[in-house]
Design a protein around this motif. Structure first.
Motif, PDB file in Angstrom:
ATOM      1  N   LYS A 149      13.337 -22.211  10.429  1.00 46.19           N
ATOM      2  CA  LYS A 149      12.300 -21.205  10.666  1.00 46.19           C
ATOM      3  C   LYS A 149      12.520 -19.971   9.794  1.00 46.19           C
ATOM      4  N   TRP A 150      13.747 -19.751   9.352  1.00 46.80           N
ATOM      5  CA  TRP A 150      14.033 -18.568   8.539  1.00 46.80           C
ATOM      6  C   TRP A 150      13.412 -18.670   7.154  1.00 46.80           C
ATOM      7  N   GLY A 151      13.153 -19.868   6.690  1.00 45.34           N
ATOM      8  CA  GLY A 151      12.399 -20.040   5.451  1.00 45.34           C
ATOM      9  C   GLY A 151      10.976 -19.535   5.619  1.00 45.34           C
ATOM     10  N   SER A 152      10.378 -19.826   6.770  1.00 47.62           N
ATOM     11  CA  SER A 152       9.035 -19.315   7.058  1.00 47.62           C
ATOM     12  C   SER A 152       9.039 -17.801   7.197  1.00 47.62           C
ATOM     13  N   VAL A 153      10.090 -17.274   7.798  1.00 47.24           N
ATOM     14  CA  VAL A 153      10.212 -15.810   7.920  1.00 47.24           C
ATOM     15  C   VAL A 153      10.312 -15.178   6.537  1.00 47.24           C
ATOM     16  N   THR A 154      11.042 -15.817   5.644  1.00 47.91           N
ATOM     17  CA  THR A 154      11.185 -15.300   4.279  1.00 47.91           C
ATOM     18  C   THR A 154       9.844 -15.238   3.561  1.00 47.91           C
ATOM     19  N   VAL A 155       9.044 -16.287   3.690  1.00 50.59           N
ATOM     20  CA  VAL A 155       7.728 -16.286   3.034  1.00 50.59           C
ATOM     21  C   VAL A 155       6.812 -15.261   3.690  1.00 50.59           C
ATOM     22  N   ALA A 156       6.890 -15.123   5.014  1.00 49.84           N
ATOM     23  CA  ALA A 156       6.086 -14.107   5.693  1.00 49.84           C
ATOM     24  C   ALA A 156       6.456 -12.712   5.196  1.00 49.84           C
ATOM     25  N   ALA A 157       7.737 -12.470   5.037  1.00 48.30           N
ATOM     26  CA  ALA A 157       8.175 -11.173   4.514  1.00 48.30           C
ATOM     27  C   ALA A 157       7.705 -10.980   3.078  1.00 48.30           C
ATOM     28  N   GLY A 158       7.737 -12.036   2.279  1.00 46.59           N
ATOM     29  CA  GLY A 158       7.238 -11.949   0.907  1.00 46.59           C
ATOM     30  C   GLY A 158       5.761 -11.611   0.857  1.00 46.59           C
ATOM     31  N   GLY A 159       4.984 -12.168   1.780  1.00 48.72           N
ATOM     32  CA  GLY A 159       3.561 -11.836   1.844  1.00 48.72           C
ATOM     33  C   GLY A 159       3.316 -10.379   2.200  1.00 48.72           C
ATOM     34  N   VAL A 160       4.094  -9.869   3.135  1.00 50.15           N
ATOM     35  CA  VAL A 160       3.954  -8.460   3.509  1.00 50.15           C
ATOM     36  C   VAL A 160       4.358  -7.554   2.343  1.00 50.15           C
ATOM     37  N   VAL A 161       5.438  -7.925   1.663  1.00 49.31           N
ATOM     38  CA  VAL A 161       5.874  -7.133   0.505  1.00 49.31           C
ATOM     39  C   VAL A 161       4.789  -7.132  -0.571  1.00 49.31           C
ATOM     40  N   LEU A 162       4.168  -8.272  -0.818  1.00 50.50           N
ATOM     41  CA  LEU A 162       3.101  -8.325  -1.816  1.00 50.50           C
ATOM     42  C   LEU A 162       1.931  -7.442  -1.412  1.00 50.50           C
ATOM     43  N   ALA A 163       1.573  -7.438  -0.147  1.00 48.54           N
ATOM     44  CA  ALA A 163       0.475  -6.583   0.305  1.00 48.54           C
ATOM     45  C   ALA A 163       0.808  -5.106   0.089  1.00 48.54           C
ATOM     46  N   VAL A 164       2.044  -4.724   0.341  1.00 52.11           N
ATOM     47  CA  VAL A 164       2.461  -3.339   0.109  1.00 52.11           C
ATOM     48  C   VAL A 164       2.440  -3.023  -1.386  1.00 52.11           C
ATOM     49  N   LEU A 165       2.875  -3.965  -2.211  1.00 54.95           N
ATOM     50  CA  LEU A 165       2.823  -3.760  -3.657  1.00 54.95           C
ATOM     51  C   LEU A 165       1.387  -3.587  -4.145  1.00 54.95           C
ATOM     52  N   GLU A 166       0.447  -4.286  -3.520  1.00 51.51           N
ATOM     53  CA  GLU A 166      -0.961  -4.140  -3.894  1.00 51.51           C
ATOM     54  C   GLU A 166      -1.462  -2.729  -3.601  1.00 51.51           C
ATOM     55  N   VAL A 167      -1.082  -2.182  -2.463  1.00 51.89           N
ATOM     56  CA  VAL A 167      -1.470  -0.806  -2.133  1.00 51.89           C
ATOM     57  C   VAL A 167      -0.874   0.163  -3.147  1.00 51.89           C
ATOM     58  N   ARG A 168       0.367  -0.067  -3.488  1.00 49.91           N
ATOM     59  CA  ARG A 168       1.019   0.820  -4.470  1.00 49.91           C
ATOM     60  C   ARG A 168       0.388   0.669  -5.857  1.00 49.91           C
ATOM     61  N   LEU A 169       0.015  -0.540  -6.255  1.00 50.10           N
ATOM     62  CA  LEU A 169      -0.669  -0.733  -7.535  1.00 50.10           C
ATOM     63  C   LEU A 169      -1.989   0.040  -7.559  1.00 50.10           C
ATOM     64  N   TYR A 170      -2.694   0.024  -6.435  1.00 57.93           N
ATOM     65  CA  TYR A 170      -3.954   0.762  -6.343  1.00 57.93           C
ATOM     66  C   TYR A 170      -3.710   2.258  -6.542  1.00 57.93           C
ATOM     67  N   ASP A 171      -2.641   2.764  -5.933  1.00 57.92           N
ATOM     68  CA  ASP A 171      -2.290   4.186  -6.092  1.00 57.92           C
ATOM     69  C   ASP A 171      -1.893   4.504  -7.530  1.00 57.92           C
ATOM     70  N   ILE A 172      -1.110   3.634  -8.137  1.00 55.48           N
ATOM     71  CA  ILE A 172      -0.653   3.879  -9.504  1.00 55.48           C
ATOM     72  C   ILE A 172      -1.841   3.879 -10.468  1.00 55.48           C
ATOM     73  N   TRP A 173      -2.785   2.971 -10.262  1.00 55.50           N
ATOM     74  CA  TRP A 173      -3.927   2.891 -11.162  1.00 55.50           C
ATOM     75  C   TRP A 173      -4.822   4.125 -11.049  1.00 55.50           C
ATOM     76  N   GLY A 174      -4.809   4.737  -9.885  1.00 53.88           N
ATOM     77  CA  GLY A 174      -5.598   5.952  -9.725  1.00 53.88           C
ATOM     78  C   GLY A 174      -6.689   5.807  -8.689  1.00 53.88           C
ATOM     79  N   GLY A 175      -6.484   4.917  -7.734  1.00 55.29           N
ATOM     80  CA  GLY A 175      -7.486   4.674  -6.706  1.00 55.29           C
ATOM     81  C   GLY A 175      -7.467   5.670  -5.665  1.00 55.29           C
TER      82      GLY A 175
END
Length: 119
Positions: free
Chosen positions: A93-119
């Motif tokens: 199950k920890w493999g699934s937890v790892t992918v879930a955490a990766g998805g959350v990290v990607l979503a946070v990176l998307e918000v930060r990319l939006y800020d960096i671009w000037g959104g």
């Protein structure tokens, strides 16, 4: 268009995180369907990487600097595949937890990319 792509990628990443989180709550490892979901999110991140490079090549500049923007683009692209490879090493199950955490990290990176671009 770039903001819409960021939104779609972020939402897809959160859906993947919820799906893998659900699997982890049921004590299941990542399965083939999860890897298909990871592939879809990775393709979205690849399209975003290409779109970001094209925008930079056309002369558009991010508000907070090109170097940090490219670094975040590369990080966003590598996030889910790295979590997927790590989940292959941990077939519980920890493999699934790892992918879930990766998805959350990607979503946070998307918000930060939006800020960096000037959104």
């Amino acid at each position: 268009m770039f903001a819409a792509l960021m939104l779609v990628t972020g939402v897809a990443a959160l859906l993947l995180a919820a799906w893998c989180g659900w699997a982890a709550s049921r004590d299941q490892p990542t399965k083939d369907w999860h890897f298909i979901g990871m592939a879809v999110v990775t393709v979205l991140a690849l399209v975003q990487l290409i779109a970001g490079i094209v925008l930079l090549a056309r002369g558009e500049k991010p508000e907070q600097g090109t170097t940090i923007f490219v670094a975040y683009l590369l990080g966003a692209f590598a996030c889910v595949p790295a979590a997927g490879f790590m989940s292959l090493a941990e077939r519980s199950k920890w493999g699934s937890v790892t992918v879930a955490a990766g998805g959350v990290v990607l979503a946070v990176l998307e918000v930060r990319l939006y800020d960096i671009w000037g959104g």
